[in-house]
Design a protein around this motif. Sequence first.
Motif, PDB file in Angstrom:
ATOM      1  N   PHE A 152       0.814  -1.217   0.000  1.00  0.00           N
ATOM      2  CA  PHE A 152       0.000   0.000   0.000  1.00  0.00           C
ATOM      3  C   PHE A 152       0.851   1.272   0.000  1.00  0.00           C
ATOM      4  O   PHE A 152       0.302   2.365  -0.164  1.00  0.00           O
ATOM      5  CB  PHE A 152      -0.935  -0.003   1.212  1.00  0.00           C
ATOM      6  CG  PHE A 152      -2.049  -1.000   1.109  1.00  0.00           C
ATOM      7  CD1 PHE A 152      -3.140  -0.766   0.296  1.00  0.00           C
ATOM      8  CD2 PHE A 152      -2.000  -2.194   1.820  1.00  0.00           C
ATOM      9  CE1 PHE A 152      -4.171  -1.682   0.193  1.00  0.00           C
ATOM     10  CE2 PHE A 152      -3.020  -3.116   1.728  1.00  0.00           C
ATOM     11  CZ  PHE A 152      -4.115  -2.873   0.911  1.00  0.00           C
ATOM     12  N   GLU A 153       2.148   1.138   0.193  1.00  0.00           N
ATOM     13  CA  GLU A 153       3.036   2.297   0.190  1.00  0.00           C
ATOM     14  C   GLU A 153       4.099   2.171  -0.889  1.00  0.00           C
ATOM     15  O   GLU A 153       5.211   2.695  -0.761  1.00  0.00           O
ATOM     16  CB  GLU A 153       3.677   2.475   1.567  1.00  0.00           C
ATOM     17  CG  GLU A 153       2.672   2.734   2.676  1.00  0.00           C
ATOM     18  CD  GLU A 153       3.310   2.827   4.051  1.00  0.00           C
ATOM     19  OE1 GLU A 153       4.562   2.894   4.129  1.00  0.00           O
ATOM     20  OE2 GLU A 153       2.570   2.831   5.055  1.00  0.00           O
ATOM     21  N   ALA A 154       3.772   1.470  -1.981  1.00  0.00           N
ATOM     22  CA  ALA A 154       4.706   1.337  -3.097  1.00  0.00           C
ATOM     23  C   ALA A 154       5.012   2.713  -3.672  1.00  0.00           C
ATOM     24  O   ALA A 154       4.177   3.633  -3.611  1.00  0.00           O
ATOM     25  CB  ALA A 154       4.113   0.429  -4.163  1.00  0.00           C
ATOM     26  N   PRO A 155       6.204   2.907  -4.250  1.00  0.00           N
ATOM     27  CA  PRO A 155       6.604   4.237  -4.747  1.00  0.00           C
ATOM     28  C   PRO A 155       5.602   4.879  -5.703  1.00  0.00           C
ATOM     29  O   PRO A 155       5.370   6.079  -5.656  1.00  0.00           O
ATOM     30  CB  PRO A 155       7.945   3.941  -5.438  1.00  0.00           C
ATOM     31  CG  PRO A 155       8.474   2.744  -4.714  1.00  0.00           C
ATOM     32  CD  PRO A 155       7.285   1.913  -4.367  1.00  0.00           C
ATOM     33  N   GLY A 156       4.987   4.107  -6.548  1.00  0.00           N
ATOM     34  CA  GLY A 156       4.028   4.677  -7.494  1.00  0.00           C
ATOM     35  C   GLY A 156       2.596   4.640  -7.012  1.00  0.00           C
ATOM     36  O   GLY A 156       1.669   4.934  -7.767  1.00  0.00           O
ATOM     37  N   GLY A 157       2.387   4.309  -5.754  1.00  0.00           N
ATOM     38  CA  GLY A 157       1.047   4.166  -5.206  1.00  0.00           C
ATOM     39  C   GLY A 157       0.741   2.709  -4.930  1.00  0.00           C
ATOM     40  O   GLY A 157       1.446   1.793  -5.385  1.00  0.00           O
TER      41      GLY A 157
END
Length: 794
Positions: A517-522
Motif C-alpha cells: 500500500f506504500e509502493a513508490p508509485g502508489g
Amino acid sequence: MRLIFERTPDSSRRLPSAPAGRAARRLALVVAVATVPALALPPAAHATDPTTASELVLPTPAKYVPVQDTLYAAGDTGYLHRRETTDGTTPTYQWRGYDGTERTVENFTGTVPGQQGHYGAGTDILPVPVGASGVVGLRDPATGESTQLTVPDGQYTVGSFGRTVLTISYNEVWQVDRLHILRVQDGVTVDLPVDPAEGERFDRYPVVAGDGQVAVVRFLRGRTLGVLDLTTGALTAVTSGVAVDESWNIQAAVSPTHIAWYQQGMTTARVVRRDDPAGTQTLVAVPSNGADIPVVGLAGDWLLTGYRPAAATEQNPPLRRGGPLKATPLGGGSPVTLLAAAQPDLFQVPGGGAVTVGGADAGDWAVRRVEVAADGGLRLRTLATVPSRPAVVRGIALSGGRLVTKEEDSAPRPAYLTREVTLTGTPSAGERAELTTAPPGDAYGRPLGAGDGSVVHVRHDDATQRDVVVRATASGTRAEVVPFDRATPATSGRGLRDAAGRYAVYGGGDERAVIDFEAPGGAAVVRRLTTPAAALWGSTLWTTDGTGGRIEARDLATGTVTSYAVGASCVIRDLQTVGRWVYWDCLGQDTVGGDPSTPFGVYDLRTGATIALPQRGELGDGFVVDHDTAAGRLQLTDFHTGTATGPRTLTDLPVVSTWKNHDVDKFGGGVAWLDGAGQAHVVPSGVPAQPLAVTTAAAPAVYTRTAGATWNPVWRLSKPATGATLVIKRRTKVLRTLDATAVGAALTAGWDGTLADGTRVAAGTYTWELTAAPRDGTGAGLTLTGTLTVTDPA
C-alpha cells in the motif's frame, strides 16, 4: 475477573434548555460515536496465571437510529404516545402520566400534527371515535371515564381540545362556510357556529394549534390568521405577516402567555401576547439547520425550534437525518441548544412548557419535558427513557492492542469502529471512533488489523464486478487495490489472508497477490504467487518453494531469500508467522476433503525445532487459538516453552459461516471474540510475549527542510510500546527531545529541523536515538539509533 463497561443514563439536566417534540417519523442523530465510559471496579493485579486472566467486556453499541416513540398529545397530567416495538408487533396507544403511571388507550385513532384528521388534545381529555356513528367519546385516560358527543349530520371533525370538538360545514358548492364549536351540556350536544373573518373563508383543515381555551385557525389565504375563543366563539383576526399568501405551510404554538406562528421558508417567527393577539408582534429569529424544516414551540419567554428532516438530495444519504432542539429568547439573544438531537415536533403542555423526545444519541433517548425554571431559564426533565436497540456487529479484529468491530447500523452507514484496549493491570478501553466505512452484509465482514493502527478489508465493486482490497490508516488515509482483474461474485469476500504494516496478502485457491500500500508509485500488487501458503511479518513474505517440508522467507524490500526445512515430507499449504514462530500446515484452509491427520506444527526460528500441536489454530505469540466448530468452543494451546500444553477453553462460541467472530492479536498477545449478543470480549493470552523488537522501520536518512515539510520516521514493532522518546543530537549535545506517538504496535514522530524555541538548526548531519518500553511490561526496553542529514533547498 470480568470487567464490564456500561452506560448509565442521565435522568435530568439543567440548562437554559429544553426538549421538544414528538415524532411523525424516525430521526437520524447528528452526534459522533460516544466514548466508552469506565465502570469503577476494584483494581486487579496483572494476571500471569491464565486461569485468572482479566476479561474485558464491551457492551453492544446502540443502533444509530433511536427507537421511535411517537407523541400524539400532551396535557397537564400526562401525554399520549406509542413506542415502536422491538419484535415488530403493532404498538399500542399509551397514556403516561407525569407521575410515571401508564394506561392503554383503546380505539384511539388520532394522527400526528401535519397529518389529515389530527386531533390536538390541549387538556387531559382524548377524543375517541365510537365506530362510524358520528359519536365521539371524550375520554379521561387517567380514569377511563368518557362523555359522548354527537357530531351533527353535515359536519366534519377537524380538531378537539379538551371537552370541545371543532367541526366544519360546507355550502352547496362544497366550500367550507362555517366552523362549529361543539360541547356537551346536560347530556346534549350544543353547537356554537363561527363565521370566518370578513372577506375570508376557512381553510379545509383550519385548526393549526390550541389548548382547552383558544384555538389558532387559518383561512384559505395565509395573509390572516384567527384566534378563536373556545368558550365564547369570538374570533379575532390577526395579520400573519407571512412571506407568501399560502396557508398550508403555516404552523403555530400556544402557551399560557403567548401565541407564535411561523411559515416554512421564513427566517423569523412572529409572537404576540395571548391576552392581546391583535397587538404588537415580536419578530424572533428562527435558527436554521441546513435544509431541515424548522418546527416552532413555546416555553415561558423562549421560542423553541425543532427540525423536520428535509428530503435527501445527495446520493447514498445517511439512514436518517435530524436536527437539534434549540431555544431562543423572545426578547432577543442567541439561541441555546437544549438537545443534540430530537424528534421534530413539539407538544405544548397547556399549563406551560412542552414535551419532546430526544437526547445526545440513541443510547440517551428519552421523552423529556421542557420546563421554565424559577430564574426564567429552561430546564429538561426526563419523563421516560427510551431504551436503545442493539446494533448489528458482524466482524472483529484485534491487532497491536487496537480493537476493530464491523458495525452495520451504529452509524449512518456500515462502518469499522476502532478503540485501544489495554489488558495489563485493570483492563480498559479507550475512546471509540469510526475508522472508515464498511461494505454491508456478512460476506465482507472479515477485517484484518495490520499492527500499526491500520485496518485492511475487502469490498465488492458492483459496477466492475471486482473485489477491492482497502486499507484505512489511523490518520484517515485510504488506499484501494484490485488484486485480480476478473469478475468475482458479490458473496465472496473471504480472500484476505494476512496483513502487516504496509503489506497485505489476498487470494483464493493456489493464487496469492501481495499488495504494497506504500509502493513508490502508489498502492499496487508487487508479487503474485501460485501457492496458498503465504504470510507476512514486517517486510518479510513467508511462502514455500513447492518442495515438501520447505519454507522460505523473502525480504520484500531487498529480495533476499532464506530457506528453512521444518522436518515434514508434505507440501505445506498454509503458513502463519509471529516473530520467531512459523506455523505450518500441510492441509491448509483451501483443501477440501483432505486428510485431517496431515502434519502441522510450529517451527521455532531460534532453535530450529518443530513443535507438535494437539490441534490446528490461529497463531499468536507462543500460542494458537482454535475454534472447535463441533463443540462450539474457542480454545488456546500454549507452546512457548517448546512443548505444547493441553488446550484451554476461553469461551463457548457458536460457529458463523461468513463473518469473522474472533481474532488473535499477533502484535500484542490478546484474543478477542464477539458473543451472540454482539458484545466484544478481549482477554490476554496468559502467555509471555517475545521481547519488544522492530519489524520494519522507515526513518529517512535525509530531510530537506521546506515550508510545511517535516521529518516523519515510522517504526513498526512486534508489540505496543509506551513512554517512547526521540532525542536529536549533534555529536553528544542534545538539541531536541520529542515524544513519539504510539499507534497500535507502531511509533511515529515528527521534527521540523528546529530547536524547542523555534530556532532552525544548521544544515548538517545529526544523530537520533529512540527509546521505548514494552507496554505489557514483558522483556527489555528498546533503543534505536541512526543518523539524519538536514539540508535546505538550493
